[in-house]
Design an enzyme around this catalytic site. Sequence first.
Site, short mmCIF file in Angstrom:
data_model
loop_
_atom_site.label_atom_id
_atom_site.label_comp_id
_atom_site.label_asym_id
_atom_site.label_seq_id
_atom_site.Cartn_x
_atom_site.Cartn_y
_atom_site.Cartn_z
N CYS A 23 -7.35 -1.32 1.94
CA CYS A 23 -6.14 -1.78 2.63
C CYS A 23 -6.54 -2.24 4.02
CB CYS A 23 -5.12 -0.64 2.71
SG CYS A 23 -3.69 -1.05 3.72
N CYS A 39 0.36 3.39 3.44
CA CYS A 39 0.79 2.95 4.77
C CYS A 39 1.89 1.90 4.78
CB CYS A 39 -0.40 2.45 5.58
SG CYS A 39 -1.03 0.84 5.06
N CYS A 88 -8.93 -5.90 -8.96
CA CYS A 88 -8.63 -4.86 -9.94
C CYS A 88 -8.19 -3.62 -9.16
CB CYS A 88 -9.88 -4.59 -10.76
SG CYS A 88 -9.68 -3.40 -12.08
N CYS A 117 0.86 -1.18 0.00
CA CYS A 117 0.00 0.00 0.00
C CYS A 117 0.90 1.23 0.00
CB CYS A 117 -0.90 -0.01 1.23
SG CYS A 117 -1.91 1.49 1.40
N CYS A 151 -4.74 0.57 6.68
CA CYS A 151 -5.14 1.98 6.74
C CYS A 151 -6.56 2.24 6.26
CB CYS A 151 -4.16 2.86 5.97
SG CYS A 151 -4.22 2.68 4.17
#
Length: 185
Positions: free
Chosen positions: A146, A100, A169, A97, A149
């Site tokens: 995520c 984060c 996706c 991510c 976060c």
Amino acid sequence: MFNNFFPMRLFLFALPALLAACHPKTAPGSVVTAETNAAGPKNPYYSRTDTATLHISEAEWKKVLPDSIYEVSREKDTERAFTGKYWNYTGIGTYYCAACGNALFRSDSKFASECGWPSFFETLRPNSVSYIEDHSYNMERVEVLCGRCGGHLGHLFDDGPPPTGKRYCMNSIVLEFEPDVASLK
């Protein structure tokens, strides 16, 4: 002549729907394109080892994230198809991510879906991501967030390859890629 022109008109009419398979939310005239995904040195919440759930205000995220990442991660925007740097990337390593640092996907779960966004058939760990129903734009979809976060990553579809049949996706702009050391030699 009309008979030869009709299939082309039908294709041109259907093209916007085909390109919206992952459904960009970007308003007309605005553009979200892939750029460096580094969250930058002013983000104290970024960690590739900490898996604790973050509880950060939107105002704080706005301060620490680059605008392009904030727009997708926090405001649920979508980069345009075929513009993200990872949509057809084939490196060997791990995707994180960009907001984060949470580990999300391994490259061996990435596949060429040709939808214009990076696609994966499974996550790195079961809690790498979380899911919520998304009924925006009169569509029935599953939004992928995520797991650390809560940032918007993309959507999950049931048209992926075996063994899962899933297609995560994702937006390139909210992903970072770290190549395996062995692949650099």
